[in-house]
Scaffold this active site. Structure first.
Site, PDB file in Angstrom:
ATOM      1  N   SER A  42      -3.301  -4.981  -1.671  1.00 18.81           N
ATOM      2  CA  SER A  42      -3.301  -3.694  -0.985  1.00 18.81           C
ATOM      3  C   SER A  42      -4.696  -3.400  -0.461  1.00 18.81           C
ATOM      4  O   SER A  42      -5.632  -4.155  -0.694  1.00 18.81           O
ATOM      5  CB  SER A  42      -2.880  -2.592  -1.954  1.00 18.81           C
ATOM      6  OG  SER A  42      -3.962  -2.306  -2.826  1.00 18.81           O
ATOM      7  N   LYS A  43      -4.784  -2.269   0.234  1.00 23.19           N
ATOM      8  CA  LYS A  43      -6.076  -1.875   0.805  1.00 23.19           C
ATOM      9  C   LYS A  43      -7.167  -1.824  -0.262  1.00 23.19           C
ATOM     10  O   LYS A  43      -8.331  -2.046   0.018  1.00 23.19           O
ATOM     11  CB  LYS A  43      -5.953  -0.512   1.477  1.00 23.19           C
ATOM     12  CG  LYS A  43      -5.197  -0.595   2.779  1.00 23.19           C
ATOM     13  CD  LYS A  43      -5.620   0.503   3.753  1.00 23.19           C
ATOM     14  CE  LYS A  43      -4.865   0.366   5.050  1.00 23.19           C
ATOM     15  NZ  LYS A  43      -3.883   1.416   5.279  1.00 23.19           N
ATOM     16  N   ARG A  44      -6.763  -1.509  -1.479  1.00 21.87           N
ATOM     17  CA  ARG A  44      -7.738  -1.418  -2.568  1.00 21.87           C
ATOM     18  C   ARG A  44      -8.403  -2.759  -2.859  1.00 21.87           C
ATOM     19  O   ARG A  44      -9.462  -2.817  -3.449  1.00 21.87           O
ATOM     20  CB  ARG A  44      -7.072  -0.865  -3.837  1.00 21.87           C
ATOM     21  CG  ARG A  44      -7.318   0.622  -4.022  1.00 21.87           C
ATOM     22  CD  ARG A  44      -6.410   1.192  -5.071  1.00 21.87           C
ATOM     23  NE  ARG A  44      -5.059   1.342  -4.532  1.00 21.87           N
ATOM     24  CZ  ARG A  44      -3.952   1.030  -5.177  1.00 21.87           C
ATOM     25  NH1 ARG A  44      -4.001   0.565  -6.391  1.00 21.87           N
ATOM     26  NH2 ARG A  44      -2.774   1.213  -4.620  1.00 21.87           N
ATOM     27  N   ASP A  45      -7.753  -3.836  -2.421  1.00 28.30           N
ATOM     28  CA  ASP A  45      -8.359  -5.152  -2.635  1.00 28.30           C
ATOM     29  C   ASP A  45      -9.413  -5.477  -1.583  1.00 28.30           C
ATOM     30  O   ASP A  45      -9.903  -6.598  -1.513  1.00 28.30           O
ATOM     31  CB  ASP A  45      -7.275  -6.236  -2.612  1.00 28.30           C
ATOM     32  CG  ASP A  45      -6.314  -6.078  -3.778  1.00 28.30           C
ATOM     33  OD1 ASP A  45      -6.793  -6.094  -4.916  1.00 28.30           O
ATOM     34  OD2 ASP A  45      -5.113  -5.899  -3.547  1.00 28.30           O
ATOM     35  N   GLY A  46      -9.734  -4.501  -0.767  1.00 24.68           N
ATOM     36  CA  GLY A  46     -10.770  -4.732   0.251  1.00 24.68           C
ATOM     37  C   GLY A  46     -10.131  -5.234   1.523  1.00 24.68           C
ATOM     38  O   GLY A  46      -9.271  -4.569   2.079  1.00 24.68           O
TER      39      GLY A  46
END
Ligand code: GLU
Length: 482
Positions: free
Chosen positions: A250-254
């Site tokens: 997800s976006k949280r993974d960069g």
């Protein structure tokens, strides 16, 4: 039957790696069967859709080489079609107007929660009498359109990746909203599941290939096909892309959007190659490097995994390296020029073309991402280099200064330096100074480049010599050793 598949991104963000990988599988399947690959932009969510995201998506697909045969078509321009289909469902008695207020729905959900039941619409307005409807309308209530879901149904399909799948209609959350609220008998904004089905019918899509997060939608959509009296296409749900911890990427993974990967210095050929391997493998599973066309020849859903595909940065780097190493310098140089410009290096890209190409040729085999070229080539662009701690240590080693002195003297006999001549100098100094070749190579690298690692030493030296930089550097290194 001509295979017709589509990629249907929502322009609510930049082109995501997951969507791009779905596009890759669609493209491969279409090309394998000599079919059509269609692009549809699903921009019915007006609040979240943005033109710059559409642009990013089109650019990303083009950059990756995923050329489409039809489209892009935009759902926002096809609303009448969805309204017509909604009207058909209303006329057939398969959909109805539902007048619940937000407060009433909330109350219903709270009660369900209290009873520890899963939240669902309890279909309370499914059978309103004309009088009840008229009363709600007189109150000025808005109505959404709901599609009737028969709780007794079980929806079964043969998924091309996952085999037989079934879903209980009673788990679909009750009668489903297919158009947003509106007043006075109008049909409001059509919603996702209806629009997709209407488009897939209209565009004669034969195979719906998309991420497994859409499985529940597929169950709903099959009911809509049936209600509209249309043939149900084949479905294929591809595995999700997972991060290193095994959770959905997800976006949280960069980095997750294709434009980010581009900025990081991955080539489209390597990235698209990597994406083909995210959940699929060739019949000869040791074969990992192929063009899209080559992969298309081999592609089938039989070799697509059910399990999620872990995103592996090391593998992507390795693949990118393979492409960069094999790339002709004339092509590589064009990819490197923007990075050199951004680094503020001085050069004239036309006049210095051949020198720049030589540099690309020297560093190409050491690259795994394009931006690494900046540090690797700094030594060619600048008069002097900064010494790393290891390079300073190397210059202080016993015999290091002596061999560098030997090389400086040997260089006096060479106005031009070829790789063969460079090798000869090294050999000569090895014999003269009675030292191991390793000492010379390590000291020469440290002296010339200020570092202990880097691209091919002989080629780097030849290039530095052609710019007249080597001798001064060697002398500077001697001072360092003192
Ligand atoms: N617009 C959907 C998405 O972005 C695509 C759904 C589909 O492929 O049917 O996930």
């Amino acid at each position: 039957m001509t295979v017709r598949v589509r990629i249907a991104p929502s322009p609510t963000g930049n082109l995501h790696i997951g969507t791009a990988r779905t596009a890759v599988f669609n493209w491969l399947f279409a090309r394998h069967h000599g079919g059509q690959f269609i692009l549809r932009i699903e921009d019915t969510d007006q609040t979240r859709s943005r033109p710059e995201y559409t642009e990013n998506i089109l650019e990303g697909l083009t950059w990756l080489g995923l050329n489409w045969d039809e489209g892009p078509s935009y759902q926002s321009k096809r609303l009448d079609l969805y309204r017509q289909a909604t009207q058909t469902l209303l006329d057939k008695g398969l959909a109805y107007r539902s007048y619940d207020t937000e407060a009433e729905l909330e109350e219903m959900r709270t009660a369900q929660k209290g009873r520890k039941e899963a939240p669902r619409y309890d279909n309370r307005h499914r059978n309103l009498t004309p009088e009840q409807q008229a009363a709600f309308e007189a109150e000025g209530r808005q109505a959404v359109i709901r599609f009737i879901i028969d709780d007794n149904r079980e929806i079964v399909w043969n998924d091309l990746v996952r085999g037989k799948l079934s879903w209980k209609a009673s788990d679909l959350g009750g009668d489903m909203v297919i158009a947003r609220a509106s007043v006075g008998g109008a049909i409001g904004q059509p919603l996702y599941n209806l629009a997709v089905v209407v488009d897939d019918i209209d565009m004669k899509i034969t195979h719906v290939i998309r991420g497994e997060d859409h499985i529940a939608n597929t169950a709903k959509q099959i009911l809509l096909y049936e209600a509209l009296g249309e043939a149900v296409p084949e479905f294929s749900h591809t595995p999700l892309i997972l991060n290193e911890k095994g959770a959905k990427l997800s976006k949280r993974d960069g980095v997750t959007s294709i434009s980010d990967f581009k900025k990081m210095g991955f080539t489209p050929e390597a990235l698209v190659n990597y994406m083909t391997l995210l959940g699929w493998s060739a019949p000869d599973s040791t074969q990992e490097i192929f063009t899209l066309e080559e992969a298309a020849k081999l592609f089938s859903f039989e070799r697509v995994n059910k399990a999620g595909a872990k995103f592996d940065w090391a593998k992507l780097d390795w693949l990118n390296g393979q492409y960069l190493h094999a790339m002709p310098a004339e092509k590589l140089v064009d990819l490197l020029i923007p990075y050199w410009k951004e680094a503020g290096f001085e050069f004239d890209q036309d006049r210095d073309r051949s020198w720049l190409e030589q540099m690309a040729a020297v560093i190409g085999p050491s690259l795994s991402r394009l931006p690494q070229a900046v540090d690797m080539t700094r030594m060619f662009f600048t008069e002097s280099v900064e010494f790393s701690a290891e390079a300073t240590d190397q210059m202080k080693k016993e015999g290091a200064a002596d061999v560098i002195q030997g090389i400086i003297e040997a260089l006096d006999n060479h106005s031009e330096l070829t790789p063969v001549a460079a090798q000869e100098i090294i050999k000569q100094v090895t014999t003269e100074k009675k030292v191991k070749k390793g000492l010379i190579m390590r000291s020469l690298r440290a002296a010339l480049t200020g570092d202990v690692h880097g691209p091919d030493l002989i080629e780097s030296w030849v290039l530095l010599h052609s710019s007249g930089l080597d001798k001064a550097r060697l002398q500077q290194a001697l001072a360092q050793a003192a």
